[in-house]
Scaffold this active site. Sequence first.
Site, short mmCIF file in Angstrom:
data_model
loop_
_atom_site.label_atom_id
_atom_site.label_comp_id
_atom_site.label_asym_id
_atom_site.label_seq_id
_atom_site.Cartn_x
_atom_site.Cartn_y
_atom_site.Cartn_z
N LYS A 146 0.84 -1.19 0.00
CA LYS A 146 0.00 0.00 0.00
C LYS A 146 0.88 1.25 0.00
O LYS A 146 1.99 1.25 0.55
CB LYS A 146 -0.89 -0.04 1.25
CG LYS A 146 -1.93 1.06 1.36
CD LYS A 146 -2.75 0.82 2.62
CE LYS A 146 -3.81 1.89 2.83
NZ LYS A 146 -4.64 1.61 4.02
N LEU A 195 -6.41 8.65 3.16
CA LEU A 195 -6.64 7.31 3.71
C LEU A 195 -7.96 7.18 4.47
O LEU A 195 -8.42 6.07 4.69
CB LEU A 195 -5.50 6.86 4.65
CG LEU A 195 -4.08 6.83 4.10
CD1 LEU A 195 -3.13 6.25 5.15
CD2 LEU A 195 -3.99 6.04 2.82
N SER A 221 -9.17 1.81 2.85
CA SER A 221 -8.23 2.58 2.05
C SER A 221 -7.17 1.73 1.34
O SER A 221 -6.38 2.25 0.56
CB SER A 221 -7.52 3.61 2.95
OG SER A 221 -6.84 2.98 4.03
N SER A 222 -7.16 0.41 1.59
CA SER A 222 -6.18 -0.47 0.92
C SER A 222 -6.76 -1.00 -0.39
O SER A 222 -6.57 -2.17 -0.74
CB SER A 222 -5.79 -1.62 1.86
OG SER A 222 -5.41 -1.16 3.13
N GLY A 243 -10.35 1.56 10.39
CA GLY A 243 -11.80 1.52 10.56
C GLY A 243 -12.43 0.51 9.63
O GLY A 243 -13.64 0.51 9.44
N SER A 245 -10.10 -0.55 6.78
CA SER A 245 -9.35 -0.26 5.54
C SER A 245 -8.65 -1.45 4.92
O SER A 245 -8.23 -1.38 3.77
CB SER A 245 -8.32 0.84 5.81
OG SER A 245 -8.97 2.06 6.08
#
Length: 585
Positions: A146, A195, A221-222, A243, A245
């Site tokens: 990432k 992110l 976000s990943s 949260g 991601s």
Amino acid sequence: MLAESLEHLQPRLPLLGALVAVGAAGLLTAHWLGRRRVRQRLQEARDRRETALQHLQTAALHLGQQNPAVSAGSILSLSLQDLAQKLREASLSPEDVLRTYMEKALQVTRELNCVTDYLQECEAQLRRLRGQDRRGLLYGVPVSLKDNFNCKGHDSTLGLQQNLFCPVPEDCVVVQVLKAQGAIPFVKTNIPQSLLSYDCSNVIFGQTLNPWNHEKTSGGSSGGEAALIAGGGSVLGLGTDIGGSIRFPGAFCGICSLKPTGNRLSRQGVKSSLMGQKTVTAAVGPMARDVDSLALCMKALLCDHMFRLDPTVPPIPFRDEVYDSTSPLRIGYYETDGFMMPVPSMRRAILETKQLLEAAGHTLVPFTLPRLDYAVLELAMRGLAADGGSTFLKAFKGDFVDPTLKSQILLFKLPGWLKRLLSIVLRPLYPRIAKSLKNLAGVSSVQDLWLQHVEATEYCHEFITEWNKLELDVMLCPLLSPAQKIGYPGKLFAGICYTVLYNLLNFPAGVVPVTTVTEKDERELKHHQGYYKDPWDKQIVKAMEGGVGLPVAVQCVALPWQEELCLRFMKEVERLTQQKRKKDF
């Protein structure tokens, strides 16, 4: 006297007016020039990315010329375990494997826009491996990373222009450990701007698409990692999760992923957009096509080398005896969190998985989540926005805002007093949204923050007490899936309720795809109303419609530091799901 003063100033008024006009024009010009510079930097970054991809293509061609006879399909079809074994046995060479994944990564990113940088030093890593014994659990395995994992000489952008052209001085700890284990990090992947979103788009590199449906997001976000792995362009990747991601992209793209306990893997040298926030715990974790791959990655990273590089990580090696156990499990489960009603495919995924587990001899025990709305809104959301969003907004200073984040940014920009006022006004109509607004205003003092930390700790004890009362080993939970349409995660920030709970509790949690959306699920979705019948309940239907054929996942959870047990449970869910598929066919 006033008249005399005005009369005295009158000859100077044209000059004062001209000065004001010049000043205003100067400010507008400076603003325009500043925006122009930002646009130039963004274009330079995009050009640099394209150059990096060209270097990746050239390197793949060069490696292919050395041994053109090897079949790409025979390599790409191998699981990580089989690939690693063949590399150690020398029946496959690291050159052939790296070249194959380079070519596939290029193909996938041209379709999905998931790779943002080529780690050219992988060529030097490859040369170093030639002179070594075939040691290391990941010897010769290409690994994707990432964007926010620091790699020496490369940016960790977080999708923000302020982080462009700022190469970091050294590899983060986990990248150093990967290399020591023989792995070859070769690309970095896309993320949402800042992110803090479960979409995957930014103003530098654009939107990453879902490999199953290009109108859907890959998750975040990943998200770049998940899209690349699901598309076959990587066999193993690393992401981060504050949260959901790691878990959202895993579920949306139909791969397996694990969010460990916060400090089980080192976070040293891994960038975050909310440095200093303590209530909700972030984690580094693996992403791959199957659970065994996650376990192998954890085993490789949980070694003396990592414990020496980062002494803050507890020196707990991977416990094979826990992962390999076959004893029956006592499993808690719930169909809904009572906050965001599961869509039909989510509920079906839980119930079908529950039935498979019971038929296999495991004990399933209903679990009622204690005070979930309090945990999500008062503790997690308020903790993430404890500073009123100022740290988050600071990252956007002088930057353009990606369209997928505009709703979120607008909400954070509202002054605290206005958020509280709107909360009072909206409470009779939309109580859930009103509570969210109130808690996004943050805390009022250091004393208030400390009290919030105490309340979060007490909630964790309350949750564990319920867990222990039922004598549970693990928990089976829903996960917000299938993938949403692009742009909707920014309007449905509260959708993190199913995932952020386990960041608040700091429990390990993993994702396993178990089914796909059916025509019947799609028909029933049209009648989905939700618990509150507010705008969020209406938006979730719009976000998820058109999902037939998309993967749906479940979430597997264990107590802190029990990653091996969590993975063992995930493996059982995966095994039973695969057996069912074979019978159905």
